[in-house]
Design an enzyme around this catalytic site. Structure first.
Site, PDB file in Angstrom:
ATOM      1  CG  HIS A 205      -0.236   0.364   2.496  1.00 34.78           C
ATOM      2  ND1 HIS A 205       0.412  -0.590   3.230  1.00 34.78           N
ATOM      3  CD2 HIS A 205      -0.073   1.518   3.163  1.00 34.78           C
ATOM      4  CE1 HIS A 205       0.946  -0.032   4.306  1.00 34.78           C
ATOM      5  NE2 HIS A 205       0.665   1.250   4.295  1.00 34.78           N
TER       6      HIS A 205
HETATM    7  C1  UD1 Z   1      -2.218   5.888   5.217  1.00 32.78           C
HETATM    8  C2  UD1 Z   1      -0.949   6.495   5.796  1.00 32.78           C
HETATM    9  C3  UD1 Z   1       0.149   5.450   5.795  1.00 32.78           C
HETATM   10  C4  UD1 Z   1      -0.303   4.183   6.503  1.00 32.78           C
HETATM   11  C5  UD1 Z   1      -1.615   3.688   5.913  1.00 32.78           C
HETATM   12  C6  UD1 Z   1      -2.118   2.530   6.728  1.00 32.78           C
HETATM   13  C7  UD1 Z   1      -0.692   8.894   5.334  1.00 32.78           C
HETATM   14  C8  UD1 Z   1      -0.010   9.908   4.536  1.00 32.78           C
HETATM   15  N1  UD1 Z   1      -0.481   7.618   4.973  1.00 32.78           N
HETATM   16  O1  UD1 Z   1      -1.950   5.550   3.875  1.00 32.78           O
HETATM   17  O2  UD1 Z   1       1.276   5.957   6.491  1.00 32.78           O
HETATM   18  O3  UD1 Z   1       0.689   3.205   6.348  1.00 32.78           O
HETATM   19  O4  UD1 Z   1      -2.587   4.738   5.962  1.00 32.78           O
HETATM   20  O5  UD1 Z   1      -3.019   1.756   5.997  1.00 32.78           O
HETATM   21  O6  UD1 Z   1      -1.392   9.232   6.259  1.00 32.78           O
HETATM   22  N2  UD1 Z   1      -9.209   4.554   0.657  1.00 32.78           N
HETATM   23  C9  UD1 Z   1     -10.442   3.965   0.538  1.00 32.78           C
HETATM   24  N3  UD1 Z   1     -11.100   3.632   1.699  1.00 32.78           N
HETATM   25  C10 UD1 Z   1     -10.608   3.888   2.935  1.00 32.78           C
HETATM   26  C11 UD1 Z   1      -9.355   4.506   3.015  1.00 32.78           C
HETATM   27  C12 UD1 Z   1      -8.668   4.825   1.875  1.00 32.78           C
HETATM   28  O7  UD1 Z   1     -10.938   3.715  -0.563  1.00 32.78           O
HETATM   29  O8  UD1 Z   1     -11.259   3.554   3.944  1.00 32.78           O
HETATM   30  C13 UD1 Z   1      -8.467   4.854  -0.597  1.00 32.78           C
HETATM   31  C14 UD1 Z   1      -8.784   6.241  -1.152  1.00 32.78           C
HETATM   32  O9  UD1 Z   1      -8.762   6.149  -2.531  1.00 32.78           O
HETATM   33  C15 UD1 Z   1      -7.582   7.038  -0.682  1.00 32.78           C
HETATM   34  C16 UD1 Z   1      -6.470   6.023  -0.693  1.00 32.78           C
HETATM   35  O10 UD1 Z   1      -7.076   4.806  -0.320  1.00 32.78           O
HETATM   36  O11 UD1 Z   1      -7.310   8.144  -1.510  1.00 32.78           O
HETATM   37  C17 UD1 Z   1      -5.334   6.334   0.242  1.00 32.78           C
HETATM   38  O12 UD1 Z   1      -5.826   6.521   1.578  1.00 32.78           O
HETATM   39  P1  UD1 Z   1      -5.028   7.474   2.595  1.00 32.78           P
HETATM   40  O13 UD1 Z   1      -5.629   7.370   3.942  1.00 32.78           O
HETATM   41  O14 UD1 Z   1      -4.854   8.824   2.028  1.00 32.78           O
HETATM   42  O15 UD1 Z   1      -3.585   6.856   2.622  1.00 32.78           O
HETATM   43  P2  UD1 Z   1      -3.122   5.357   2.831  1.00 32.78           P
HETATM   44  O16 UD1 Z   1      -2.483   4.902   1.586  1.00 32.78           O
HETATM   45  O17 UD1 Z   1      -4.230   4.564   3.404  1.00 32.78           O
HETATM   46  N1  UDP Z   2      -3.912  -5.355   8.737  1.00 31.12           N
HETATM   47  C1  UDP Z   2      -5.180  -5.929   8.817  1.00 31.12           C
HETATM   48  N2  UDP Z   2      -5.783  -6.352   7.664  1.00 31.12           N
HETATM   49  C2  UDP Z   2      -5.196  -6.244   6.442  1.00 31.12           C
HETATM   50  C3  UDP Z   2      -3.905  -5.663   6.367  1.00 31.12           C
HETATM   51  C4  UDP Z   2      -3.299  -5.225   7.541  1.00 31.12           C
HETATM   52  O1  UDP Z   2      -5.733  -6.055   9.920  1.00 31.12           O
HETATM   53  O2  UDP Z   2      -5.811  -6.647   5.460  1.00 31.12           O
HETATM   54  C5  UDP Z   2      -3.274  -4.881   9.977  1.00 31.12           C
HETATM   55  C6  UDP Z   2      -1.926  -5.485  10.225  1.00 31.12           C
HETATM   56  O3  UDP Z   2      -2.046  -6.731  10.876  1.00 31.12           O
HETATM   57  C7  UDP Z   2      -1.272  -4.417  11.083  1.00 31.12           C
HETATM   58  C8  UDP Z   2      -1.838  -3.147  10.531  1.00 31.12           C
HETATM   59  O4  UDP Z   2      -3.041  -3.505   9.852  1.00 31.12           O
HETATM   60  O5  UDP Z   2      -1.655  -4.543  12.432  1.00 31.12           O
HETATM   61  C9  UDP Z   2      -0.855  -2.537   9.568  1.00 31.12           C
HETATM   62  O6  UDP Z   2      -1.490  -1.552   8.834  1.00 31.12           O
HETATM   63  P1  UDP Z   2      -0.956  -1.064   7.420  1.00 31.12           P
HETATM   64  O7  UDP Z   2      -0.144  -2.109   6.779  1.00 31.12           O
HETATM   65  O8  UDP Z   2      -2.145  -0.569   6.693  1.00 31.12           O
HETATM   66  O9  UDP Z   2      -0.104   0.227   7.813  1.00 31.12           O
HETATM   67  P2  UDP Z   2       1.399   0.490   8.304  1.00 31.12           P
HETATM   68  O10 UDP Z   2       1.678  -0.397   9.466  1.00 31.12           O
HETATM   69  O11 UDP Z   2       2.302   0.237   7.144  1.00 31.12           O
HETATM   70  O12 UDP Z   2       1.390   1.926   8.644  1.00 31.12           O
END
Ligand code: UD1
Ligand code: UDP
Length: 365
Positions: A205
Site C-alpha cells: 500500500h
Molecule cells: C495511510 C498512511 C500510511 C499508513 C496507511 C495505513 C498517510 C499519509 N499515509 O496511507 O502511512 O501506512 O494509511 O493503511 O497518512 N481509501 C479507501 N477507503 C478507505 C481509506 C482509503 O478507498 O477507507 C483509498 C482512497 O482512494 C484514498 C487512498 O485509499 O485516496 C489512500 O488513503 P489514505 O488514507 O490517504 O492513505 P493510505 O495509503 O491509506
Molecule cells: N492489517 C489488517 N488487515 C489487512 C492488512 C493489515 O488487519 O488486510 C493490519 C496489520 O495486521 C497491522 C496493521 O493492519 O496490524 C498494519 O497496517 P498497514 O499495513 O495498513 O499500515 P502500516 O503499518 O504500514 O502503517
C-alpha cells in the site's frame, strides 16, 4: 485527568486498542477522536468491533484527498474538539496525516502532545510518513520510542533527556493480547482453503509502490512468478485495488494469486502466523512477521524497523524487477527464524505509557 486520543488509519486502531485499555485501567478519561481518514468498514469499523475499542466520541469524517486538503480538514476539526474538551494531553500514534494533524492542532493550543511510536526514521524525505514523523516528534512534549534506535534518532535531532521514554512497541502488546482470541475465532485459513506453512502472504500500500507503475508492475509480476510455486494471498488495501484494477491483468494459468479484500485484524494475525513467508511494504506487518517468527521480505528500499533486518529475519527487496521480487521471496522460503531476541519490548508498552501519562499529569514534563 483527561486525554484526547486522535486516530484515523488502520494501524492506529490496533495501537489505540491496547493503549486505551491501559489508560482506562489507570483511571484516565480517554476521549477518542476518529478523523475518518480510513472509513471503509473493513478499514475501520471491523477493528473497533473486534478489538473492543470504544465508539469514538467524535468522528470528523474527513475522508480521502490530497495531503494538504485532508490534513487541513483534520486540523480544523481537531482544533474545535480540543478547545471544547480542554484535555491534559493529546495522544497521537505513528506517522499518518491524522498523527500530524493531531500533534499540530494540540501544540498550537499549548496542549502537551504525547507521540506513541516516536523516533522512527527511514531517512527518505520523499515519504509523506517521514515528514509526518519528524514534524510530530518536534512538536511533542513526551516521546514514547519503541526501540533503542528510535531513541538514538531523537537524540541526534536534539530531542533527548526527560522528554523521551523507551517503552517498546505497542504492536507487540497487541499481538500478545489478541493471539488467543485469534486462534479461537478466526477461520480464515479454512475459508481460503490454505494450509499452515503452505502459502505466501503479501500486502502492498506504500505510495512509493502504488504510485510508481514500474515498481507496482515488478511487485505484481514477482508475486505471480511465486504463485506458480505456492499460493500467494494478497489482501488489497483500497489504494492498491484502485490502481491494480485499472492497470493490471493478474490472471495467469497455473498461478494461484488470491486477491482478497482487506481482512480484519484477527484474520490478519492468523494469516501472518501460518504463512511460509510474508512479503510486504507495511511497517506493522514487518514487525508482526517477526513476532510470529515468520521470514519477511520488505518490498522497499529502506525500513524504519532496522532491528529485524539486523537479526536476519527480514530482508529488504527493493522492487526493481519481477525477478528481484520473486528471487527474494523464494530465498526466504526456507529461512528458519529461531532468535530469542526481543528488540520491541516486553509486551507491556501500553502500561508504561499509561503510567507515564498519569505521572506527567501530576508533575508536568
Ligand atoms: C495511510 C498512511 C500510511 C499508513 C496507511 C495505513 C498517510 C499519509 N499515509 O496511507 O502511512 O501506512 O494509511 O493503511 O497518512 N481509501 C479507501 N477507503 C478507505 C481509506 C482509503 O478507498 O477507507 C483509498 C482512497 O482512494 C484514498 C487512498 O485509499 O485516496 C489512500 O488513503 P489514505 O488514507 O490517504 O492513505 P493510505 O495509503 O491509506
Ligand atoms: N492489517 C489488517 N488487515 C489487512 C492488512 C493489515 O488487519 O488486510 C493490519 C496489520 O495486521 C497491522 C496493521 O493492519 O496490524 C498494519 O497496517 P498497514 O499495513 O495498513 O499500515 P502500516 O503499518 O504500514 O502503517
Amino acid at each position: 485527568m483527561k486525554i484526547v486520543t486522535v486516530i484515523g488509519a488502520r494501524p492506529q486502531f490496533v495501537k489505540a486498542a491496547v493503549v486505551s485499555r491501559a489508560l482506562a485501567r489507570a483511571g484516565i478519561d480517554d476521549v477518542l477522536v476518529h478523523t475518518g481518514q480510513h472509513y471503509d468498514p473493513n478499514m475501520s469499523d471491523v477493528f473497533f468491533a473486534e478489538l473492543g475499542i470504544a465508539k469514538p466520541a467524535y468522528n470528523l469524517g474527513v475522508g480521502s484527498g490530497l495531503h494538504g486538503a485532508q490534513t487541513a480538514r483534520m486540523l480544523e476539526g481537531i482544533e474545535r474538539i480540543l478547545v471544547a474538551e480542554n484535555p491534559d494531553w493529546a495522544v497521537v500514534y505513528g506517522d499518518t496525516n491524522s498523527t500530524l494533524a493531531g500533534a499540530l492542532a494540540a501544540a498550537k493550543l499549548h496542549i502537551p502532545v504525547a507521540h506513541v511510536e516516536a523516533g522512527l526514521r527511514s531517512w527518505n524525505r520523499q515519504m509523506p510518513e517521514e515528514l509526518n514523523r519528524i514534524l510530530t516528534d518536534h512538536s511533542a512534549t513526551l516521546l514514547f520510542a519503541p526501540t533503542a534506535a528510535a531513541v538514538s534518532n531523537l537524540c541526534a535531532e536534539g530531542i533527548n533527556g526527560t522528554r523521551v521514554r523507551l517503552v517498546g512497541d505497542v504492536m507487540y502488546d497487541a499481538v500478545l493480547l489478541f493471539s488467543e482470541l485469534t486462534e479461537a475465532t478466526s477461520d480464515v485459513l479454512q475459508r481460503l482453503g490454505l494450509s499452515s506453512g503452505g502459502y505466501v502472504l503479501a500486502t502492498i500500500h506504500r505510495a512509493e509502490n502504488t504510485d510508481s507503475p514500474a515498481r507496482l508492475q515488478a511487485i505484481l509480476s514477482g508475486l505471480l512468478k511465486v504463485a506458480h510455486r505456492l499460493p500467494v494471498v494478497l489482501p488489497l488495501h483500497p489504494r492498491t485495488r484502485h490502481v491494480v484494477e485499472q492497470n493490471h491483468e493478474l490472471n495467469e494459468s497455473g498461478a494461484e494469486l488470491f486477491l482478497i479484500d482487506p481482512v480484519g485484524y484477527l484474520d490478519m494475525l492468523m494469516l501472518e502466523k501460518h504463512a511460509r513467508v510474508i512479503a510486504t511494504d507495511s511497517g506493522g506487518v514487518q514487525k508482526e512477521a517477526f513476532f510470529h517468527r515468520v521470514p519477511c521480505v520488505t518490498l522497499r528500499d529502506e525500513t524504519e524497523w532496522v532491528e529485524i533486518v539486523e537479526l536476519g529475519c527480514n530482508r529488504l527487496a527493493p522492487p526493481h524487477s519481477a525477478d528481484a521480487v520473486a528471487a527474494a521471496i523464494e530465498a526466504a522460503l526456507d529461512l528458519c527464524i529461531d532468535t530469542t531476541e526481543s528488540p520491541y519490548g516486553d509486551g507491556h508498552s501500553a502500561e508504561y505509557i499509561a503510567a507515564e501519562l498519569a505521572v506527567s499529569c501530576e508533575c508536568p514534563v
